[in-house]
Design an enzyme around this catalytic site. Structure first.
Site, PDB file in Angstrom:
ATOM      1  NE  ARG A   1      -6.282  -3.801  -2.978  1.00  0.00           N
ATOM      2  CZ  ARG A   1      -5.200  -3.450  -2.293  1.00  0.00           C
ATOM      3  NH1 ARG A   1      -4.013  -3.873  -2.677  1.00  0.00           N
ATOM      4  NH2 ARG A   1      -5.289  -2.684  -1.234  1.00  0.00           N
ATOM      5  CB  VAL A   2      -4.782  -1.432  -8.660  1.00  0.00           C
ATOM      6  CG1 VAL A   2      -3.643  -0.438  -8.523  1.00  0.00           C
ATOM      7  CG2 VAL A   2      -4.572  -2.310  -9.898  1.00  0.00           C
ATOM      8  N   GLY A   3      -3.939  -1.409  -5.383  1.00  0.00           N
ATOM      9  CA  GLY A   3      -3.949  -0.652  -4.131  1.00  0.00           C
ATOM     10  C   GLY A   3      -3.375   0.739  -4.291  1.00  0.00           C
TER      11      GLY A   3
ATOM     12  CB  THR B   1       3.826  -2.572   1.020  1.00  0.00           C
ATOM     13  OG1 THR B   1       2.677  -3.153   0.454  1.00  0.00           O
ATOM     14  CG2 THR B   1       4.374  -1.530   0.101  1.00  0.00           C
TER      15      THR B   1
ATOM     16  N   GLY C   1      -4.556  -0.157   1.702  1.00  0.00           N
ATOM     17  CA  GLY C   1      -4.471   0.632   0.480  1.00  0.00           C
ATOM     18  C   GLY C   1      -5.724   1.406   0.140  1.00  0.00           C
TER      19      GLY C   1
ATOM     20  CB  THR D   1       3.246   0.357   4.151  1.00  0.00           C
ATOM     21  OG1 THR D   1       2.832  -1.009   4.257  1.00  0.00           O
ATOM     22  CG2 THR D   1       3.757   0.817   5.511  1.00  0.00           C
ATOM     23  N   GLY D   2       0.093  -0.006   4.324  1.00  0.00           N
ATOM     24  CA  GLY D   2      -1.094  -0.221   5.146  1.00  0.00           C
ATOM     25  C   GLY D   2      -2.294  -0.519   4.284  1.00  0.00           C
TER      26      GLY D   2
HETATM   27  N1  ASP Z   1      -0.629  -0.717   0.856  1.00  0.00           N
HETATM   28  C1  ASP Z   1      -0.541  -2.018   0.249  1.00  0.00           C
HETATM   29  C2  ASP Z   1      -1.777  -2.253  -0.568  1.00  0.00           C
HETATM   30  O1  ASP Z   1      -2.854  -1.928  -0.121  1.00  0.00           O
HETATM   31  C3  ASP Z   1      -0.406  -3.121   1.229  1.00  0.00           C
HETATM   32  C4  ASP Z   1       0.749  -3.002   2.185  1.00  0.00           C
HETATM   33  O2  ASP Z   1       1.122  -1.890   2.551  1.00  0.00           O
HETATM   34  O3  ASP Z   1       1.281  -4.038   2.599  1.00  0.00           O
HETATM   35  O4  ASP Z   1      -1.670  -2.820  -1.629  1.00  0.00           O
END
Ligand code: ASP
Length: 294
Positions: free
Chosen positions: A196-198, A168, A221, A218-219
């Site tokens: 799916r929604v993060g 992300t 979600g 980021t990470g």
């Molecule tokens: N945080 C994002 C999600 O879970 C993924 C990402 O950070 O790459 O959708």
């Protein structure tokens, strides 16, 4: 004096750093474009929108063109934008636009809502004049094919290994008037279930801003949402210097088993940049000087 604060920071995901040169050049281009806007007296809202658009168009990142494909091989994207005046707009599971962040901004500016999702978000984009666009790239399609083979018949339980790649993007900036804005955009988690929604479009989870600062994450979600990580980080910014707030929030995330990275800026223009994953790509310009991941 006022200009001293001008700062912009961007990240390109905390899931390790493959293609470091491509990542760095995308991030550098994005923060320069955003900083130019700030230097010319433009708003942090315009700066983060511009920088995010550039990152969405840079195919190495998991956002806009080059987003990961979901389990069924389709791109669904989330994006959001927020200011220190508590203005917010987001889209979730949008599929057919080039720059989800521009649509999120129009949700904020042209509607009474905060978040539009799926078909409704696509329709809103068309209404706002955005052409239909397929954000899929051959590179990500090939990655999906390789990973799908590894999944065999076993989607559940959990996607641990496959999901460990976070790419992300997010941007935070402060302008000459002290307005702080944050924006982020993602194709979600690699191979996630359709629909799916993060955390990315969820206020308080993947993004938050108030008069004390703005942060984007980021990470993983689901864990970021469970822990309302960005709300927590901005709250800490009210009490502690940015670097200490960053240290405290990432220690908390680690204790909770939340793998993530966060970037942010407080009201004095100080930067927060932390992660507890293998590596996070990031870049910022402060007082005219550029710093980036090694
Ligand atoms: N945080 C994002 C999600 O879970 C993924 C990402 O950070 O790459 O959708």
């Amino acid at each position: 004096m006022k200009n001293k604060k001008l700062t912009i920071i961007a990240h390109g995901g905390a899931g390790g750093i493959n293609y470091p040169a491509r990542r760095k050049s995308g991030l550098v281009k994005a923060v320069h474009a955003g900083y130019d806007i700030l230097k010319q007296g433009g708003s942090s809202l315009d700066a983060v929108t511009k920088a995010t658009t550039i990152l969405e168009d840079t195919t190495v990142f998991n956002a806009g063109t080059g987003s990961y494909l979901n389990l069924l091989g389709m791109v669904e994207m989330d994006a959001s934008i927020m200011t220190s005046e508590l203005k917010f707009g987001a889209v979730a599971a949008i599929t057919e636009v080039k720059n989800p962040i521009k649509v999120a901004r129009l949700v904020m500016e042209r509607t009474d809502h905060l978040l539009l999702c799926g078909e409704g978000a696509n329709k809103f984009a068309r209404l706002m004049g955005f052409d239909s666009y397929n954000p899929e790239t051959r590179e990500k399609r090939r990655l999906w094919q390789r990973r799908r083979k590894r999944l065999k018949n076993r989607y559940f339980p959990k996607l641990e290994e496959l999901a460990g790649i976070y790419g992300t993007i997010g941007v935070v900036a402060i302008d000459k008037n002290g307005l702080i804005s944050a924006a982020n955009s993602t194709g979600g988690m690699n191979m996630n279930l359709p629909g799916r929604v993060g955390d990315t479009p969820i206020i308080g989870a993947g993004i938050y801003a108030n008069k004390n600062g703005a942060v984007t994450a980021t990470g993983h979600g689901e864990e970021i949402m469970r822990n309302l990580l960005c709300f927590r980080a901005v709250k800490l910014m009210a009490r502690y210097p940015a670097s200490l707030a960053g240290k405290k929030v990432i220690e908390y995330a680690t204790r909770q088993g939340c793998r993530c990275g966060l970037i942010g800026i407080n009201k004095t223009g100080a930067v927060l940049c932390v992660n507890n994953t293998k590596a996070m790509s990031w870049c910022y310009i402060k007082d005219g000087r550029l710093s980036s991941f090694p």
